[in-house]
Design an enzyme around this catalytic site. Structure first.
Site, mmCIF file in Angstrom:
data_model
loop_
_atom_site.group_PDB
_atom_site.id
_atom_site.type_symbol
_atom_site.label_atom_id
_atom_site.label_comp_id
_atom_site.label_asym_id
_atom_site.label_seq_id
_atom_site.Cartn_x
_atom_site.Cartn_y
_atom_site.Cartn_z
ATOM 1 N N ASN A 1 8.122 5.532 -13.161
ATOM 2 C CA ASN A 1 7.184 4.453 -12.831
ATOM 3 C C ASN A 1 6.114 4.254 -13.917
ATOM 4 O O ASN A 1 5.057 3.695 -13.662
ATOM 5 C CB ASN A 1 6.586 4.660 -11.435
ATOM 6 C CG ASN A 1 5.787 5.934 -11.316
ATOM 7 O OD1 ASN A 1 5.710 6.726 -12.265
ATOM 8 N ND2 ASN A 1 5.163 6.147 -10.173
ATOM 9 N N LYS B 1 4.029 7.723 -19.078
ATOM 10 C CA LYS B 1 5.104 8.684 -18.812
ATOM 11 C C LYS B 1 6.276 8.519 -19.794
ATOM 12 O O LYS B 1 6.383 7.508 -20.501
ATOM 13 C CB LYS B 1 5.585 8.504 -17.366
ATOM 14 C CG LYS B 1 4.535 8.879 -16.309
ATOM 15 C CD LYS B 1 5.151 8.852 -14.912
ATOM 16 C CE LYS B 1 4.154 9.230 -13.851
ATOM 17 N NZ LYS B 1 4.787 9.293 -12.496
ATOM 18 N N PHE C 1 10.639 16.100 -3.937
ATOM 19 C CA PHE C 1 10.847 15.540 -5.279
ATOM 20 C C PHE C 1 10.146 16.342 -6.377
ATOM 21 O O PHE C 1 10.190 15.967 -7.546
ATOM 22 C CB PHE C 1 10.393 14.072 -5.324
ATOM 23 C CG PHE C 1 8.969 13.827 -4.877
ATOM 24 C CD1 PHE C 1 7.905 13.989 -5.752
ATOM 25 C CD2 PHE C 1 8.693 13.412 -3.576
ATOM 26 C CE1 PHE C 1 6.595 13.756 -5.359
ATOM 27 C CE2 PHE C 1 7.375 13.166 -3.173
ATOM 28 C CZ PHE C 1 6.336 13.345 -4.065
ATOM 29 N N ARG D 1 3.145 -1.106 -13.178
ATOM 30 C CA ARG D 1 4.414 -0.592 -12.628
ATOM 31 C C ARG D 1 5.384 -1.721 -12.290
ATOM 32 O O ARG D 1 6.594 -1.553 -12.400
ATOM 33 C CB ARG D 1 4.148 0.305 -11.431
ATOM 34 C CG ARG D 1 3.607 1.676 -11.866
ATOM 35 C CD ARG D 1 3.052 2.430 -10.705
ATOM 36 N NE ARG D 1 2.735 3.826 -11.014
ATOM 37 C CZ ARG D 1 1.963 4.580 -10.252
ATOM 38 N NH1 ARG D 1 1.441 4.085 -9.142
ATOM 39 N NH2 ARG D 1 1.724 5.828 -10.583
ATOM 40 N N GLU E 1 -7.862 16.780 -13.518
ATOM 41 C CA GLU E 1 -6.794 16.332 -14.426
ATOM 42 C C GLU E 1 -7.307 16.142 -15.856
ATOM 43 O O GLU E 1 -6.592 16.422 -16.826
ATOM 44 C CB GLU E 1 -6.173 15.041 -13.887
ATOM 45 C CG GLU E 1 -5.424 15.285 -12.573
ATOM 46 C CD GLU E 1 -4.735 14.050 -12.009
ATOM 47 O OE1 GLU E 1 -4.905 12.937 -12.576
ATOM 48 O OE2 GLU E 1 -4.019 14.189 -11.010
ATOM 49 N N HIS F 1 0.834 7.328 -14.717
ATOM 50 C CA HIS F 1 0.167 8.125 -13.672
ATOM 51 C C HIS F 1 -1.326 7.870 -13.779
ATOM 52 O O HIS F 1 -1.842 7.678 -14.876
ATOM 53 C CB HIS F 1 0.429 9.626 -13.881
ATOM 54 C CG HIS F 1 -0.461 10.505 -13.064
ATOM 55 N ND1 HIS F 1 -0.187 10.826 -11.764
ATOM 56 C CD2 HIS F 1 -1.672 11.066 -13.346
ATOM 57 C CE1 HIS F 1 -1.182 11.579 -11.279
ATOM 58 N NE2 HIS F 1 -2.081 11.734 -12.224
ATOM 59 N N TYR G 1 1.243 19.031 -11.429
ATOM 60 C CA TYR G 1 1.650 18.391 -10.165
ATOM 61 C C TYR G 1 1.645 19.371 -8.990
ATOM 62 O O TYR G 1 2.332 19.142 -8.003
ATOM 63 C CB TYR G 1 3.034 17.767 -10.320
ATOM 64 C CG TYR G 1 3.066 16.378 -10.932
ATOM 65 C CD1 TYR G 1 2.242 15.348 -10.463
ATOM 66 C CD2 TYR G 1 3.957 16.076 -11.959
ATOM 67 C CE1 TYR G 1 2.293 14.067 -11.007
ATOM 68 C CE2 TYR G 1 4.017 14.788 -12.507
ATOM 69 C CZ TYR G 1 3.181 13.803 -12.022
ATOM 70 O OH TYR G 1 3.249 12.526 -12.548
ATOM 71 N N THR H 1 3.115 3.057 -6.145
ATOM 72 C CA THR H 1 3.897 4.144 -6.753
ATOM 73 C C THR H 1 5.333 3.718 -7.032
ATOM 74 O O THR H 1 5.881 3.989 -8.098
ATOM 75 C CB THR H 1 3.902 5.374 -5.812
ATOM 76 O OG1 THR H 1 2.556 5.718 -5.515
ATOM 77 C CG2 THR H 1 4.602 6.558 -6.456
ATOM 78 N N ARG I 1 -5.974 2.464 -10.440
ATOM 79 C CA ARG I 1 -4.913 2.472 -9.419
ATOM 80 C C ARG I 1 -4.464 1.052 -9.084
ATOM 81 O O ARG I 1 -3.281 0.795 -8.872
ATOM 82 C CB ARG I 1 -5.380 3.233 -8.169
ATOM 83 C CG ARG I 1 -5.572 4.717 -8.469
ATOM 84 C CD ARG I 1 -5.989 5.506 -7.261
ATOM 85 N NE ARG I 1 -4.942 5.549 -6.250
ATOM 86 C CZ ARG I 1 -3.842 6.279 -6.342
ATOM 87 N NH1 ARG I 1 -3.607 7.010 -7.426
ATOM 88 N NH2 ARG I 1 -2.953 6.295 -5.380
HETATM 89 P P1 CMP Z 1 2.477 9.870 -9.819
HETATM 90 O O1 CMP Z 1 1.362 8.922 -9.585
HETATM 91 O O2 CMP Z 1 2.626 10.421 -11.180
HETATM 92 O O3 CMP Z 1 2.349 11.099 -8.800
HETATM 93 C C1 CMP Z 1 3.465 11.854 -8.388
HETATM 94 C C2 CMP Z 1 4.765 11.211 -8.733
HETATM 95 O O4 CMP Z 1 5.874 11.633 -7.969
HETATM 96 C C3 CMP Z 1 4.691 9.722 -8.479
HETATM 97 O O5 CMP Z 1 3.857 9.127 -9.431
HETATM 98 C C4 CMP Z 1 6.164 9.336 -8.540
HETATM 99 O O6 CMP Z 1 6.573 8.997 -9.851
HETATM 100 C C5 CMP Z 1 6.872 10.622 -8.118
HETATM 101 N N1 CMP Z 1 7.619 10.490 -6.878
HETATM 102 C C6 CMP Z 1 8.933 10.669 -6.729
HETATM 103 N N2 CMP Z 1 9.314 10.484 -5.457
HETATM 104 C C7 CMP Z 1 8.209 10.185 -4.757
HETATM 105 C C8 CMP Z 1 7.950 9.879 -3.387
HETATM 106 N N3 CMP Z 1 8.909 9.852 -2.462
HETATM 107 N N4 CMP Z 1 6.668 9.607 -3.036
HETATM 108 C C9 CMP Z 1 5.670 9.647 -3.953
HETATM 109 N N5 CMP Z 1 5.862 9.933 -5.271
HETATM 110 C C10 CMP Z 1 7.114 10.197 -5.669
#
Ligand code: CMP
Length: 133
Positions: A112, A9, A57, A102, A126, A115, A49, A91, A85
């Site tokens: 973070n 990212k 968010f 992360r 994806e 992805h 997304y 996350t 993962r």
């Molecule tokens: P990612 O795995 O890219 O998938 C969706 C992204 O939303 C996640 O990583 C986070 O960076 C972002 N995000 C922001 N706020 C939240 C939240 N409350 N819960 C989950 N993902 C979040």
């Protein structure tokens, strides 16, 4: 043998961590089948997304993913989706275990650093999103 989509990212690319993170994947036995460094439009981030479109968010997330260059990769390994993962960690970097990407590089739940696809169905969607010719 599975394939999964990984994104380094903007927060990580901006800190020039992309090569270091790619080395972590390779050292863990992932083969980087395809990769490209790109910057996407917000409209593309919204498509990518879309599963999160009802979340509070969503808007910030799409602004963020389109805010700077990213590295998108197709990673291949046995159980690649789950293994990626595990290697990424939770996350929210605060909750991520020692030894995960992360934990090491993540700044916040938004920034973070990486992805990864969360299921085989989404991995195919994806991968096609970024690499369908
Ligand atoms: P990612 O795995 O890219 O998938 C969706 C992204 O939303 C996640 O990583 C986070 O960076 C972002 N995000 C922001 N706020 C939240 C939240 N409350 N819960 C989950 N993902 C979040």
């Amino acid at each position: 043998i599975e394939q999964t989509l990984s994104i380094i990212k903007p927060d990580a690319v901006e800190r020039n961590l992309d090569n270091e993170i790619k080395e972590i994947f390779k050292n863990k036995g992932f083969i980087i089948l395809k990769e490209k460094k790109i910057q996407i439009e917000k409209s593309e981030a919204e498509k990518f997304y879309k599963v999160h479109e009802t979340k509070p968010f969503y808007n910030d997330l799409c602004d963020y993913l389109s805010s700077g260059p990213i590295v998108v990769m197709v990673l291949q390994k046995e159980n690649a989706i789950l293994e990626n993962r595990k290697l990424m960690g939770a996350t929210n970097p605060i909750d991520a275990e020692e030894g995960t990407i992360r934990k090491k590089y993540g700044i916040s739940i938004d920034k973070n650093s990486v992805h990864g696809s969360d299921s085989s169905e989404n991995a195919q969607i994806e991968i096609d999103f970024f690499f369908k010719d």
